[in-house]
Enzyme design. Sequence first.
Site, mmCIF file in Angstrom:
data_model
loop_
_atom_site.group_PDB
_atom_site.id
_atom_site.type_symbol
_atom_site.label_atom_id
_atom_site.label_comp_id
_atom_site.label_asym_id
_atom_site.label_seq_id
_atom_site.Cartn_x
_atom_site.Cartn_y
_atom_site.Cartn_z
ATOM 1 C CE LYS A 13 43.317 45.369 33.576
ATOM 2 N NZ LYS A 13 42.806 45.466 34.963
ATOM 3 N NE ARG A 88 49.847 45.942 35.413
ATOM 4 C CZ ARG A 88 48.818 45.073 35.488
ATOM 5 N NH1 ARG A 88 48.510 44.302 34.474
ATOM 6 N NH2 ARG A 88 48.122 44.987 36.571
ATOM 7 N NE ARG A 127 39.975 37.821 39.301
ATOM 8 C CZ ARG A 127 40.747 38.842 38.942
ATOM 9 N NH1 ARG A 127 40.557 39.453 37.794
ATOM 10 N NH2 ARG A 127 41.706 39.247 39.732
ATOM 11 N NE ARG A 159 44.307 36.987 38.962
ATOM 12 C CZ ARG A 159 44.331 38.087 38.228
ATOM 13 N NH1 ARG A 159 43.647 38.136 37.087
ATOM 14 N NH2 ARG A 159 45.021 39.132 38.605
ATOM 15 N NE ARG A 170 46.024 42.336 41.564
ATOM 16 C CZ ARG A 170 44.859 41.686 41.482
ATOM 17 N NH1 ARG A 170 44.433 40.961 42.498
ATOM 18 N NH2 ARG A 170 44.141 41.762 40.400
#
Length: 216
Positions: A13, A88, A127, A159, A170
């Site tokens: 996203k 969300r 990431r 992160r 998550r």
Amino acid sequence: MRLVLVGPPGAGKGTQAQFIASNLSIPKISTGDIFRANVSGGTELGKLAKEYMDRGDLVPDEVTIAMVRDRLSEDDAQDGFLLDGFPRNVPQAEILKKMLAEFGVALDIVLELVVDEDEVVRRLAGRRTCSQCGRIWHVDFDDKKDDICDACGGSLYQRDDDKEETVRRRLEVYQEQTAPLVSYYAEEKLLVGVDAAGPVEEVTQRAMDALAPYAD
Ligand code: AP5
Ligand code: MG
């Protein structure tokens, strides 16, 4: 254009939002980014949000909704926006609809990034994000050998919520709370799915093709 991007953690996203928003000249509004900026700035909002984010849970709706209302009231969002990470859950979507109606506007389209779970886990594990310009990279797919952003020279960080157990939580939260949103937007006749597997540029092209009929 008033657009929402939806998809599981790691679907891309944020990656796609940076290109789509720039192509359409609309602001990219990412609730995750706003929370992370508050965490690193040490604000009260950041302290509250961090507790939930570190567990992989959603920040309470009233906090998130008030933050989005403020952001959508800013001048640059009056002619269009791309929302990344909001809404969300269904209650957030219903409130967004009411909020936009108060402003006399409505969403044009909700783009769902469709990708399987093995791929999102692979994407999240590698990431890296630039601490200066916010650009998102991947250690393998972008062949990042150093921790320096190729776009601005800033340093890259991993992160806190990309730890394995937090990623698992998550993904659960996505299935429980965000997946029903996909059906909600299908019923509202706003949903368009895009295959988010394959190289970043190809996904961007598919997204731009899907958005073309909605461009002003
Ligand atoms: P948020 O920041 O929104 O995280 P998320 O939804 O879990 O999504 P991610 O940012 O992890 O994934 P992404 O889809 O953006 O993928 P990316 O482009 O980075 O939310 C974080 C937390 O904030 C939540 O857990 C919650 O606590 C809180 N929060 C936020 N919004 C909230 C709300 N509305 N209500 C309540 N709480 C809220 O890509 C991932 C990796 O893959 C990158 O390394 C990238 O380089 C790579 N990649 C991307 N595309 C490709 C491709 N095509 N091929 C290869 N690699 C790719
Ligand atoms: Mg993101």
